[in-house]
Design a protein around this motif. Structure first.
Motif, short mmCIF file in Angstrom:
data_model
loop_
_atom_site.label_atom_id
_atom_site.label_comp_id
_atom_site.label_asym_id
_atom_site.label_seq_id
_atom_site.Cartn_x
_atom_site.Cartn_y
_atom_site.Cartn_z
N UNK A 662 58.30 3.75 70.55
CA UNK A 662 58.71 2.92 69.41
C UNK A 662 57.90 3.94 68.28
N UNK A 663 58.65 4.33 67.37
CA UNK A 663 58.01 5.03 66.14
C UNK A 663 57.90 4.27 64.86
N UNK A 664 57.06 4.47 64.34
CA UNK A 664 56.81 3.56 62.89
C UNK A 664 57.75 4.10 61.89
N UNK A 665 57.69 3.37 60.90
CA UNK A 665 58.04 3.91 59.67
C UNK A 665 57.26 4.94 59.03
N UNK A 666 57.42 5.63 58.03
CA UNK A 666 56.79 6.76 57.47
C UNK A 666 55.41 6.21 56.87
N UNK A 667 54.37 6.70 57.11
CA UNK A 667 53.09 6.22 56.43
C UNK A 667 52.59 7.17 55.46
N UNK A 668 52.18 6.68 54.19
CA UNK A 668 51.69 7.52 53.70
C UNK A 668 50.27 7.33 53.37
N UNK A 669 49.25 8.42 53.56
CA UNK A 669 47.96 8.73 53.56
C UNK A 669 47.37 9.31 52.42
N UNK A 670 46.72 8.78 51.53
CA UNK A 670 46.22 9.33 50.45
C UNK A 670 44.75 9.05 50.29
N UNK A 671 44.06 10.09 50.35
CA UNK A 671 42.57 9.80 50.18
C UNK A 671 42.03 10.66 48.96
N UNK A 672 42.85 11.06 48.19
CA UNK A 672 42.31 11.81 47.07
C UNK A 672 42.76 11.05 45.71
N UNK A 673 41.76 10.54 44.98
CA UNK A 673 42.14 10.02 43.77
C UNK A 673 42.51 10.64 42.61
N UNK A 698 48.93 13.17 45.59
CA UNK A 698 49.68 12.80 46.73
C UNK A 698 50.69 11.64 46.62
N UNK A 699 50.45 10.68 45.78
CA UNK A 699 51.24 9.50 45.74
C UNK A 699 51.49 9.26 44.31
N UNK A 700 52.48 8.38 44.03
CA UNK A 700 52.76 8.07 42.43
C UNK A 700 51.56 7.23 41.97
N UNK A 701 51.14 7.31 40.63
CA UNK A 701 50.31 6.33 39.82
C UNK A 701 51.06 5.12 39.66
N UNK A 702 50.00 3.93 39.86
CA UNK A 702 50.33 2.63 39.68
C UNK A 702 49.82 1.94 38.43
N UNK A 749 44.65 4.71 38.80
CA UNK A 749 44.87 4.28 40.38
C UNK A 749 46.31 4.76 40.81
N UNK A 750 46.32 5.33 42.04
CA UNK A 750 47.49 5.50 42.80
C UNK A 750 48.05 4.70 43.65
N UNK A 751 49.12 4.87 44.17
CA UNK A 751 49.83 3.86 45.08
C UNK A 751 48.74 3.57 46.40
N UNK A 752 47.82 4.40 46.57
CA UNK A 752 46.88 4.28 47.68
C UNK A 752 45.53 3.50 47.19
N UNK A 753 45.54 3.05 46.06
CA UNK A 753 44.52 2.44 45.28
C UNK A 753 43.24 3.31 45.02
N UNK A 754 43.51 4.44 45.38
CA UNK A 754 42.56 5.45 44.97
C UNK A 754 42.28 5.30 43.36
#
Length: 763
Positions: A662-673, A698-702, A749-754
């Motif tokens: 079984x394969x997961x849904x796409x997971x966004x990994x964002x370590x950079x603030x 990496x990810x949209x701002x929130x 803060x971005x989507x990963x809460x960085x």
């Protein structure tokens, strides 16, 4: 067993050639490495099967049953009651067309009489051969003499449930729905003999001292009535209905109780009457009260009811209705029981059942017989309480038992027949085992059994298989006979379900005895199932610093300052700057749920792949746990997929091992603030205007917010009104600022809460 472990198969190499694919498609089914045995060796195992001319002892031994002959077939739905005249003539009362049949000792039968009412629930014959028949509904008693029937007694009640002839020739009549017993003399004059306060008199019998025994419903009370209006409660059963009563010469009484067959019989009467008249028929509703406390030794006065007994329906005809409220069947509660009331009034429960209703009891010299509603079974109970399934008529129910010339007569429902059970085993019989579900398509091995076969007797087996839960025309035919008890190969096709039957035969009273049967098979190895994958992030504790003065592993840091201003007595010249460490780093946990239908132990391999890659890489293999945690910093920013592969290879040989993934849904990994860049800044006269920009790679701002002079955070709106992209511009206007310097801190803060920070000192 020979042959189970050797499985031919086609190995599938890591190539995609047409030949390899073709070979894989043509490969045989994959079977598990473990042989499974289905064994039957006890009474509980065997009693769930189908019996035809065979008996089952309490020790779980199958043998030929007493010979069963069909004495009479009425063609009616059910035989409610049978009685035998002194000359051996039988009389059978049937439903739902109100007929009474006569069967002479030679087995010749004829229709004796047809009642106006649809049901003849009770029949009795006196010592002169005169027949009495009780009809329902609108209960009446008819006297049939020399082939002529005449109305004998009308008690003005709904039902006539039971009849009994007194030693002096008088007739006792048990009625419903007012629970009254009438005594009728030879001239047809009837008087109320006893009123029980119950709804129905479901059984009557006369003991060796001429006393009347009466069973009732709905409170299951057994009365002993010694004179008009004088009764004694022999037993207050926990079940609603006392159905059968057998008094013995020594004063012992056997009684059968069940969960309310009155409901079924009354409904039958209502439906039959409705069909005959074309209009609705009034039917009373029976209410069961289980809180009553009357018991042995309690004298009951005329009209007395048990505590909390519901009020009885008036004698006047109720409103037209075809509804009946039967007793509710509560799972796990006894449905019926067989009792022995000893001469000293102590009571013993000899047998009880949660699955079967006991309908009648017959006391023989060496055992007690009783009949039930499961395939019309007849059981035997020995003095030491060993129960034997004597015979199975395979009718809907065996309603009545009657002794007759070294044999037993059994009346049944469903096809309305009378059978005769002889005192010697029959010549042949069969036993069909219950269908066995192997769980999946299986390869059958051998059938073996342990039995005793004296000279003149034989025992053979047959099998059949299919893929539907109940045998139907899609199943295979019964196989050729299997005769080797140490192991006969099963030739029936591979399938999920299997059934076997034993064929017993004997001569001159000899019978084979079957003790146990074992069937071996190899289930198909079912693949595992991976049900879900869950990926979460969590904070990991900060690692302890290398120097003694570093922060502890908890991530806590403290600075102690004395009132002299010294931060450390051993500090060097100058004031060092202390750096607060990051409290924790991010960890990623991948967990999953998986199971194997065969119960095999599973081994897992966890893979990962980035969005822009094509090959899967092993993150961790050879795991038996259902989760794996790793440091999130080992993966760069971006989208990733995780795949779990579950295999049962440790429980099966390589050729038959199965796996699932079984394969997961796409997971966004964002370590950079995000990076916050200040733009135009103006400050004068207590007002400030600050422009700035936030960018994340990496990810949209929130969200974005500011803090002035270390106060609480205040949200900031984007220039375009919505913070939803990886680059956003902001403009912040502050007013009413006191004179002097002010510290402004901006946080995005971005989507990963960085979070990214910037500060400016307004001067």
């Amino acid at each position: 067993m020979i042959g189970f472990m050797h499985i031919r198969g086609t190995g599938i190499r890591a190539c995609v050639s047409f030949l390899a694919i073709l070979l894989a498609l043509l490969a045989p089914s994959v079977f598990s490495s473990g042989t499974t045995a289905w064994e039957m060796n006890s009474y509980t195992d065997f009693v769930r099967g189908r019996f035809e001319g065979v008996s089952l002892s309490r020790e779980g031994r199958i043998s030929l049953a007493p010979k069963i002959d069909t004495v009479f077939t009425s063609g009616q739905s059910v035989i409610w009651s049978i009685a035998q005249a002194p000359d051996g003539t039988l009389y059978a009362a049937t439903g739902h067309r109100g007929r009474v049949y006569r069967i002479d000792p030679q087995g010749n039968s004829s229709l004796l009489w047809t009642a106006v009412e649809p049901e003849v629930f009770a029949i009795a014959v006196d010592r002169n051969g005169i027949v009495y028949a009780g009809t329902s509904p609108d209960g009446k008693v008819y006297r049939i003499e020399n082939g002529q029937a005449a109305e004998f007694f009308a008690p003005h009640t709904r039902y006539i449930w039971s009849l009994a002839v007194a030693p002096d020739g008088a007739l006792y009549v048990g009625t419903g729905d007012q629970g009254k017993i009438f005594r009728v003399d030879n001239a047809g004059h009837g008087d109320l003999y006893y009123s029980t306060g119950q709804s129905h008199i479901t059984g009557l019998a006369v003991d060796s001292q001429g006393r009347l025994l009466a069973g009732t419903e709905p409170n299951g009370i057994l009365y002993r009535i010694s004179a008009k209006d004088k009764a004694f409660v022999l037993y207050d059963a926990s079940l609603p209905e006392i159905r059968a009563i057998v008094p013995m010469p020594d004063g012992t009484v056997y009684a059968a109780a069940l969960g309310g067959s009155v409901a079924k019989r009354a409904q039958s009467a209502a439906q039959a009457a409705q069909g005959a008249s074309g209009s609705g028929v009034a039917v009373t509703t029976t209410t069961i009260t289980v809180e009553a406390q009357a018991g042995p030794g309690t004298e009951i006065k005329p009209g007395d009811a048990k505590p909390q007994q519901p009020a009885q329906a008036p004698a006047a005809a109720p409103q037209v209705s075809t509804q009946f409220a039967p007793v509710v069947d509560v799972s796990g509660v006894d449905k019926s029981a067989l009792y022995r009331i000893n001469p000293d009034n102590t009571v013993e429960t000899l047998w009880s059942s949660k699955e079967e209703n006991v309908y009648d009891v017959l006391a023989l010299e060496r055992q007690i017989l009783f009949s039930t509603d499961v395939d019309g079974r007849i059981y035997g109970l020995t003095p030491d309480r060993r129960v034997t399934l004597v015979a199975q008529t395979n009718e809907g129910e065996t309603t009545r038992l009657l002794p007759s010339d070294h044999s037993v007569l059994a009346a049944t429902g469903s096809m309305g027949r009378i059978f005769r059970l002889g005192d010697k085993p029959g010549a042949a019989g069969t036993y069909e085992a219950p269908v066995h579900d192997s769980g999946t398509a299986s390869r059958w091995g051998s059938l073996s059994w342990h039995a005793e076969a004296p000279p003149g007797s034989t025992l053979v087996f047959r099998t059949r298989t299919g893929n539907s839960a109940k045998p139907d025309r899609t199943w295979s035919d019964w196989s050729e006979p299997l005769s080797n008890p140490s192991g006969s190969h099963i030739s029936s096709p591979n399938a999920r379900y299997i059934e076997w039957k034993a064929e017993l035969s004997g001569t001159a009273g000899s019978t084979p005895i079957l003790n146990s049967v074992t069937l071996a098979y190899l289930p198909q190895n079912s693949p595992p199932v991976v049900k879900s994958i869950n990926v979460v992030t969590q904070s990991a504790p900060a690692t302890q610093g290398a120097k003694s003065g570093a922060a502890s592993s908890s991530g806590a840091y403290s600075v102690t300052v004395t009132d002299t201003g010294d931060s450390s007595t051993a500090a060097p010249a100058g004031t060092p700057t202390q750096t607060l460490p990051r409290a924790s780093s991010q960890q990623i946990t991948v967990s999953w749920q998986a199971e194997d239908p065969d119960g095999d132990r599973l081994v897992y391999t966890l893979y990962f792949r980035s969005e822009d890659a094509t090959q899967w890489m092993v993150l961790k293999g050879g795991m038996h746990d259902n989760s794996f945690t790793f440091d999130g910093d080992i993966l760069a920013d971006g989208k990733y997929f995780f795949r779990v592969v579950a295999s049962d290879r440790e429980a099966n040989p390589p050729a038959s091992a199965r796996e699932a993934q079984l394969t997961s849904a796409p997971i966004m990994i964002d370590n950079t603030p995000p990076v916050v860049t200040l733009g135009t800044i103006s400050y004068s006269a207590g007002a400030a205007h600050v422009e700035f920009e936030a960018v994340d790679a990496a990810s949209p701002l929130r969200r974005c917010e500011y803090s002035l002079d270390a106060a609480s955070w205040v949200p900031v709106e984007a220039a375009d009104g919505v913070i939803d992209s990886m680059r956003e511009k902001f403009a912040l206007d502050l007013s009413g600022l006191p004179p002097g310097e002010h510290l402004l801190v901006i946080r995005a803060a971005d989507s990963a809460n960085n979070t990214g920070l910037a500060k400016v000192v307004l001067k």
